[in-house]
Design an enzyme around this catalytic site. Structure first.
Site, PDB file in Angstrom:
ATOM      1  N   GLU A 107       0.833  -1.210   0.000  1.00 55.38           N
ATOM      2  CA  GLU A 107       0.000   0.000   0.000  1.00 55.38           C
ATOM      3  C   GLU A 107       0.870   1.264   0.000  1.00 55.38           C
ATOM      4  O   GLU A 107       0.669   2.191   0.776  1.00 55.38           O
ATOM      5  CB  GLU A 107      -0.968  -0.033   1.182  1.00 55.38           C
ATOM      6  CG  GLU A 107      -1.886  -1.232   1.130  1.00 55.38           C
ATOM      7  CD  GLU A 107      -2.827  -1.357   2.309  1.00 55.38           C
ATOM      8  OE1 GLU A 107      -3.961  -1.853   2.109  1.00 55.38           O
ATOM      9  OE2 GLU A 107      -2.440  -0.958   3.433  1.00 55.38           O
TER      10      GLU A 107
ATOM     11  N   ASP B 125      -8.488  -9.570   1.669  1.00 56.57           N
ATOM     12  CA  ASP B 125      -8.456  -8.719   2.861  1.00 56.57           C
ATOM     13  C   ASP B 125      -9.681  -8.943   3.744  1.00 56.57           C
ATOM     14  O   ASP B 125     -10.614  -8.145   3.711  1.00 56.57           O
ATOM     15  CB  ASP B 125      -8.389  -7.254   2.427  1.00 56.57           C
ATOM     16  CG  ASP B 125      -8.024  -6.310   3.561  1.00 56.57           C
ATOM     17  OD1 ASP B 125      -7.636  -6.793   4.640  1.00 56.57           O
ATOM     18  OD2 ASP B 125      -8.122  -5.091   3.362  1.00 56.57           O
TER      19      ASP B 125
ATOM     20  N   GLU C 157     -13.961  -5.512  10.214  1.00 59.11           N
ATOM     21  CA  GLU C 157     -13.708  -4.403   9.298  1.00 59.11           C
ATOM     22  C   GLU C 157     -14.655  -4.400   8.100  1.00 59.11           C
ATOM     23  O   GLU C 157     -15.181  -3.353   7.718  1.00 59.11           O
ATOM     24  CB  GLU C 157     -12.255  -4.474   8.813  1.00 59.11           C
ATOM     25  CG  GLU C 157     -11.880  -3.418   7.808  1.00 59.11           C
ATOM     26  CD  GLU C 157     -10.440  -3.555   7.352  1.00 59.11           C
ATOM     27  OE1 GLU C 157     -10.047  -2.807   6.434  1.00 59.11           O
ATOM     28  OE2 GLU C 157      -9.697  -4.402   7.907  1.00 59.11           O
TER      29      GLU C 157
END
Length: 843
Positions: free
Chosen positions: A301, A381, A409
């Site tokens: 990232e 993810d 999340e």
């Protein structure tokens, strides 16, 4: 002295609780149950040092037995000949004349023997003795007085928590990335907090479920954690956790030698960089002698890492491994979450899912022996369903740690009930078939399959300062279950849940049955109303990862693509025509995923790009399955509030009400998800729902179709997150608005439930009142910032969309329905629609 029994207990009433004690409440058992127990007369903890987990175990036993049985036992440090609970290590126990049968305890393991009024709790080390103590207390707290004699060893040596806490600037509380329960218990004002009471309490919770390590800061690490003031603070954190056997570690920023050390490079082979990290490791050891290790996120990232300097990821990991090697048994966890977040979707072969194996498979055997690779359970993810990361099958000479996420999340962020162990067990029980031999993931991460000494578990937990720890009382079942599964991954997820329920809420059969049923339904329901068939969680991946926004998946560099167009959907990850991802598995597994016919339907769109009319094994088309699943999942969520009513009066009002509110909220938000996803794919495919539900809502009155005074119509973005694609808000942020509608012939005289869908956005707390024929039905406030703990959006969209009910309303054709919205700050009392529902109808 006769113990004083609290009045509420004597009267059979339920005292208020706020969740701070979680499953360690030690609530008093009913008197008739207590009579069946044979509790020894004293406690012998074979270590008198207050920093010792054995000493802690003795104090915890005293507290637990006093709470559960109202018996105030004396704790001593020397053996007695009388009735006692004796706690200690094997060495301490045998050195005082204790006799043990032939047992084989491994690191952190324990022996528990309960016979009449004699209890032996013996650990391979002091942590093991503490874990055995918690197991004994768990039995007592559940009214289980069975005589037992057994040994218990953890499945893996590494059983850690990852906190994503941030060391924010001075003047701010420490925020938590993907944290939903308030600010950090570790950081504030750019420093470690002074009062570490909650840190010690957290360590107690971890120890009670066999967790032995923690990374206290975000993987996106702040270099200031390594300054001298914070080094001393880390020592204080370690001191607070040490009595509970929890070792502390930290995340490191790879670029620290440049940004903090003022070097010109962070090249892992540069002598100056090597020396700099060696000095940091020495400082860490000086402040934390039992330092657990470091976690490193690099070259992911857009963050720098060894690849920045044309070095390998092994070079980067070994830099840290060699720095900490002289200081004991600390380890390096190097995250496999390495990928380019700027990949080109127009390249049919491009695939983020390939990254972990592409980066790491050729490095197996090149890592130092105190390095483990931390691998997310799936290749993307923390999605609602992913295949197992194929990297688990490639690291035969390097220890693997599986990364799970208790923090939801992508799965409702503690606002939605989602019990995660059934998801985790699909991963842990999957057979990678490496070299055509049985290779269950749980046996790989235990170290057993490849004969590795270092392996195990890490979970992102992200507790905060809220007394519920995670923001939702029911979410704590996931934290508890994580520890239980890390200790023994073959444990039954239903049994774990029932144990947690008894310890947290009580042993009434109605409580156990209600929470078990809702929880076991929750993950399949959430998968159904969010994203199914392996398409991933169709949330806003460029935003808060919370509400629906399927179009965010495509057209960007993040690589969580669906490749959906007007005719087809799904990623082609085959070898013959796609990204080649399926070929990263062993031959037998690869062959299964390569073929549409043998790929399980629940992962079809993960591996294959197919027409919406592709038939599934059920006989349904892909698009019809989408429609049906989203309706089915939302329908299950609608049952949760009613199911919860069965425990009213059986648990305390505070926790009952807080859970009831969230379940009601989830039921409403599930409808937002259902409609948004179905509307989006109907608009994209132009294929009608066979049952004619999508886009057809006979009991709704759209806000934009009402008579408006002081309100204006707005286009909601994304369009599918508003019914009819529009909503309304007041024309200013200071003046009230009124929306009025006359009930037409659809609404014959009868009893109705009236649901108002509105948007609770950041920036204010708007007030609303609803009237029928000038009689007020009720009021409400747009205050999810207060009741949910946060509001994830400043705009009317799928994150802020919600609903409120007014039930049992007598209404008829010609009645006038009116809503008055009073803006507050930036919240302009936005509305979406009103549903006037015959009793029992789901809109």
């Amino acid at each position: 002295m006769r113990p004083i029994i609290p009045l509420l207990t004597a009267l059979g009433l339920v005292a208020a609780e706020n969740g701070i004690d979680a499953w360690l409440r030690y609530a008093a058992l009913p008197c008739d149950v207590q009579k069946a127990a044979s509790i020894p007369a004293g406690i012998v903890a074979l270590n008198g040092s207050e920093t010792s987990p054995v000493f802690t175990a003795g104090q915890e036993l005293h507290k637990g037995i006093l709470g559960i049985h109202h018996k105030d036992l004396v704790v001593t440090n020397t053996p007695t000949n009388g009735s006692s609970i004796t706690i200690g290590t094997v060495d301490a126990f045998t050195s005082t004349g204790g006799a043990l049968p032939e047992i084989d305890l491994k690191g952190d393991g324990f022996w528990l023997s309960i016979k009449n009024d004699s209890v032996q709790i013996v650990g391979q080390n002091e942590r093991g003795a503490l874990y055995g103590t918690f197991q004994y207390l768990s039995m007592l707290a559940q009214g289980n007085f069975t005589e037992v004699a057994y040994e218990s060893n953890p499945s893996a040596p590494i059983r850690w928590v990852n906190q994503w806490d941030n060391m924010d600037d001075t003047g701010t509380h420490g925020s938590i990335e993907r944290g939903y329960a308030g600010p950090s218990i570790f950081f504030a004002d750019g420093l470690i907090v002074e009062d570490l009471t909650r840190v010690s309490q957290y360590a107690r919770l971890m120890a009670s479920i066999g967790l032995n390590g923690i990374i206290v800061n975000n993987v996106n690490a702040n270099v200031n954690l390594l300054n001298s003031t914070n080094m001393a603070g880390l020592g204080r954190i370690a001191d607070a956790m040490r009595p509970w056997g929890v070792r502390m570690g930290i995340s490191l920023n790879f670029d620290s030698p440049r940004t903090l050390g003022k070097l010109t490079t962070a090249d892992p082979l540069d002598e100056g960089v090597i020396q700099w990290w060696g000095d940091i490791a020495t400082d860490l050891h000086d402040h934390v002698p039992d330092f657990a290790g470091v976690l490193v996120k690099a070259n992911s990232e857009s963050q720098p890492g060894p690849l920045t300097y044309n070095r390998t990821l092994a070079d980067g990991a070994n830099l840290f491994a060699r720095a900490i090697k002289p200081h004991g048994d600390a380890i390096v966890m190097f995250r496999a979450f390495v990928y380019d977040n700027k990949i080109n979707q127009t390249n049919w072969k491009a695939d983020r899912a390939n990254a972990a194996v592409d980066f790491f498979r050729d490095l197996d055997g090149k890592f130092d022996d105190n390095v483990v690779v931390q691998i997310k359970y799936g290749p993307i993810d923390f999605q609602v369903r992913e295949p197992v990361s194929p990297l688990f099958g490639h690291l035969e000479q390097t220890g693997s740690v599986i990364e799970l996420q208790v923090t939801q999340e992508y799965l409702g962020q503690q606002c939605h009930l989602v019990y995660l162990p059934p998801l985790w067990k699909t991963i842990l029980n999957f057979d990678m078939k490496v070299d055509n031999k049985p290779s269950l993931v749980r046996d790989i991460v235990s170290g057993e399959r490849f004969n590795q000494k270092l392996a195990g578990y890490a979970a992102v937990v992200n507790v905060g300062t809220n007394t519920t720890w995670l923001g939702n009382h029911l979410a704590m079942s996931n934290f508890y279950a994580y520890g239980r599964l890390a200790w023994e991954p073959t444990s039954d997820d239903v049994s774990i849940l029932e144990d947690w329920t008894r310890l947290t809420f009580g042993s009434d059969r109605a409580i156990i049955d209600t929470i078990t049923k809702m929880s076991m339904e929750s993950w399949p329901a959430h998968e159904n109303y969010t994203g199914n068939l392996g398409i991933q969680s169709l949330t806003d991946i460029t935003g808060p990862h919370y509400g629906p926004k399927p179009q965010s998946q495509d057209g960007n560099g993040w690589g969580q693509w669906t490749r959906a167009d007007a005719n087809s959907i799904g990623m082609d990850r085959t070898v013959w025509n796609g990204t080649g991802y399926s070929g990263q598995y062993s031959s037998e597994v690869a062959a299964m995923y390569e073929d549409v016919e043998t790929t399980p339907d629940d992962l079809l769109l993960w591996f294959h790009h197919v027409p919406y009319t592709q038939k599934l094994k059920s006989g349904k088309t892909v698009i019809q399955h989408f429609y049906d699943a989203h309706y089915d999942g939302a329908a299950v969520a609608q049952t949760f509030p009613k199911q919860w009513e069965a425990v009213k009066g059986l648990i305390d009002t505070e926790r009952y009400d807080e859970v009831a509110f969230r379940l009601e909220y989830q039921a409403g938000h599930a409808l937002v998800w259902r409609d948004a996803i179905n509307d989006f794919y109907f608009n994209m495919s132009s294929i009608k729902d066979e049952q004619d539900r999508v886009g057809n809502h006979p009991w709704r009155i759209e806000a934009e179709d009402m008579e408006l005074d002081g309100y204006t119509v707005i286009q909601v973005d994304p369009f599918e997150t508003a019914s009819g694609f529009h909503g309304i808000r007041t024309t200013s942020n200071t003046t009230a608005g009124t929306a009025t509608a006359t009930l037409d012939e659809r609404f014959q005289a009868g009893t109705y439930d009236i649901a108002v869908n509105y948007f609770d956005v950041k920036g204010g707390r708007a007030n609303y009142e609803i009237f029928l024929n000038n009689g007020s039905l009720g009021t409400w406030i747009g205050n999810h910032e207060d009741k949910l703990g946060y509001t994830p959006s400043s705009y009317p969209d799928g994150h802020s969309a919600t609903r409120i009910y007014f039930r049992g309303v007598q209404a008829a054709t010609g009645d006038v329905l009116r809503i008055v919205g009073r803006p507050d700050g930036g919240e302009q009392a936005p509305l979406d629609y009103v549903s006037v529902l015959p009793a029992g109808t789901i809109d």
